[in-house]
Design a protein around this motif. Structure first.
Motif, PDB file in Angstrom:
ATOM      1  N   MET A  36       1.900  -0.508   2.648  1.00 10.80           N
ATOM      2  CA  MET A  36       2.723   0.698   2.731  1.00 10.80           C
ATOM      3  C   MET A  36       2.021   1.767   1.902  1.00 10.80           C
ATOM      4  O   MET A  36       1.825   1.589   0.695  1.00 10.80           O
ATOM      5  CB  MET A  36       4.117   0.419   2.182  1.00 10.80           C
ATOM      6  N   ALA A  37       1.608   2.841   2.531  1.00 12.83           N
ATOM      7  CA  ALA A  37       0.802   3.850   1.861  1.00 12.83           C
ATOM      8  C   ALA A  37       1.446   4.322   0.563  1.00 12.83           C
ATOM      9  O   ALA A  37       2.636   4.661   0.536  1.00 12.83           O
ATOM     10  CB  ALA A  37       0.572   5.046   2.786  1.00 12.83           C
ATOM     11  N   ASN A  38       0.646   4.291  -0.523  1.00 11.14           N
ATOM     12  CA  ASN A  38       1.090   4.754  -1.838  1.00 11.14           C
ATOM     13  C   ASN A  38       2.375   4.066  -2.294  1.00 11.14           C
ATOM     14  O   ASN A  38       3.222   4.664  -2.964  1.00 11.14           O
ATOM     15  CB  ASN A  38       1.300   6.274  -1.829  1.00 11.14           C
ATOM     16  N   HIS A  39       2.486   2.770  -1.954  1.00  8.00           N
ATOM     17  CA  HIS A  39       3.746   2.083  -2.244  1.00  8.00           C
ATOM     18  C   HIS A  39       3.541   0.600  -2.522  1.00  8.00           C
ATOM     19  O   HIS A  39       3.687   0.166  -3.657  1.00  8.00           O
ATOM     20  CB  HIS A  39       4.703   2.284  -1.054  1.00  8.00           C
ATOM     21  N   GLY A  40       3.205  -0.198  -1.512  1.00  6.68           N
ATOM     22  CA  GLY A  40       3.109  -1.632  -1.737  1.00  6.68           C
ATOM     23  C   GLY A  40       2.858  -2.417  -0.472  1.00  6.68           C
ATOM     24  O   GLY A  40       2.051  -2.013   0.357  1.00  6.68           O
TER      25      GLY A  40
END
Length: 222
Positions: free
Chosen positions: A151-155
């Motif tokens: 998940m982009a810029n997340h996890g």
């Protein structure tokens, strides 16, 4: 208590998240679907304090059926997976290497055959605010035909037919991301880029994984 076995299982895996470096603090969440009900971690609760009684049971509309606390803020994501796939378990983490890679690429480079465990190249779902329908849609789109995504810029999100499977895939995904980061860093010092495996090889590995894995034989009764 409704779905006591599944709630105890959620506690067991949730309490492994932080010691195994897959989350920090109270971040991350997991769930398992049982028929038309979903057993999920509550929002913002320290995992050390989690008990089966505090695990939430919700329906497929997100309504609380049993439990004392609000379910995870990522409930829309979990429900979207269950509505659009046959998977019955979801594990979402903020593992460090995976989160770092999610800021760099749109797809994890296929530098190791374990990518085959995910049924192909691991996509990065475009960024959207956490807990929103937009993020849920982004993730489920990235999961099409796959068992996990970044998940982009997340996890990360990994899915499976059981919490044990989804959890193990999350561990593999973090390892793959760390491998790529180390190879990229080491290669940069030498002016080299990590070698990637071709699509044809990944397809061969996927086929081989179809027959991989064993279970212990039944007890003899002695």
């Amino acid at each position: 208590m409704r779905l006591a076995k599944e709630r105890a299982e959620v506690v067991r895996f949730a309490q492994r998240l932080r010691p195994e470096g897959l989350v920090v603090g109270t971040s991350g969440n997991l769930s398992v679907r049982v028929g038309d009900l979903v057993v999920a971690t509550p929002s913002g609760l320290d995992y050390d304090a989690l008990t089966p009684e505090l695990v939430c049971v919700i329906d497929l509309d997100g309504e609380l059926v049993e439990g004392q606390l609000d379910p995870t803020s990522e409930t829309p994501l979990h429900l979207s997976v269950y509505r659009t796939t046959e998977h019955t378990a979801v594990v979402h983490t903020h593992a460090t290497s995976a989160a770092a890679v999610s800021t760099l690429v749109d797809e994890l480079p296929t530098i190791h055959y374990l990518v085959g465990l995910f049924n192909g190249a691991i996509r990065v779902a475009p960024y959207a605010t956490y807990g929103t329908p937009e993020l849920a849609a982004s993730v489920t789109d990235a999961l099409k035909g796959r068992n996990g995504c970044l998940m982009a810029n997340h996890g990360t999100v990994t899915v499976g037919s059981s919490l044990a499977q989804a959890f193990q895939l999350n561990q593999y995904l973090e390892w793959l991301c760390e491998l790529w980061l180390r190879a990229s860093t080491g290669g940069a010092a030498l002016g080299l880029r990590p070698r990637e495996l071709p699509v044809e090889e990944i397809e061969r590995v996927i086929a081989k994984f179809g027959n991989y894995g064993q279970v212990p034989p039944p007890e003899s009764g002695r």
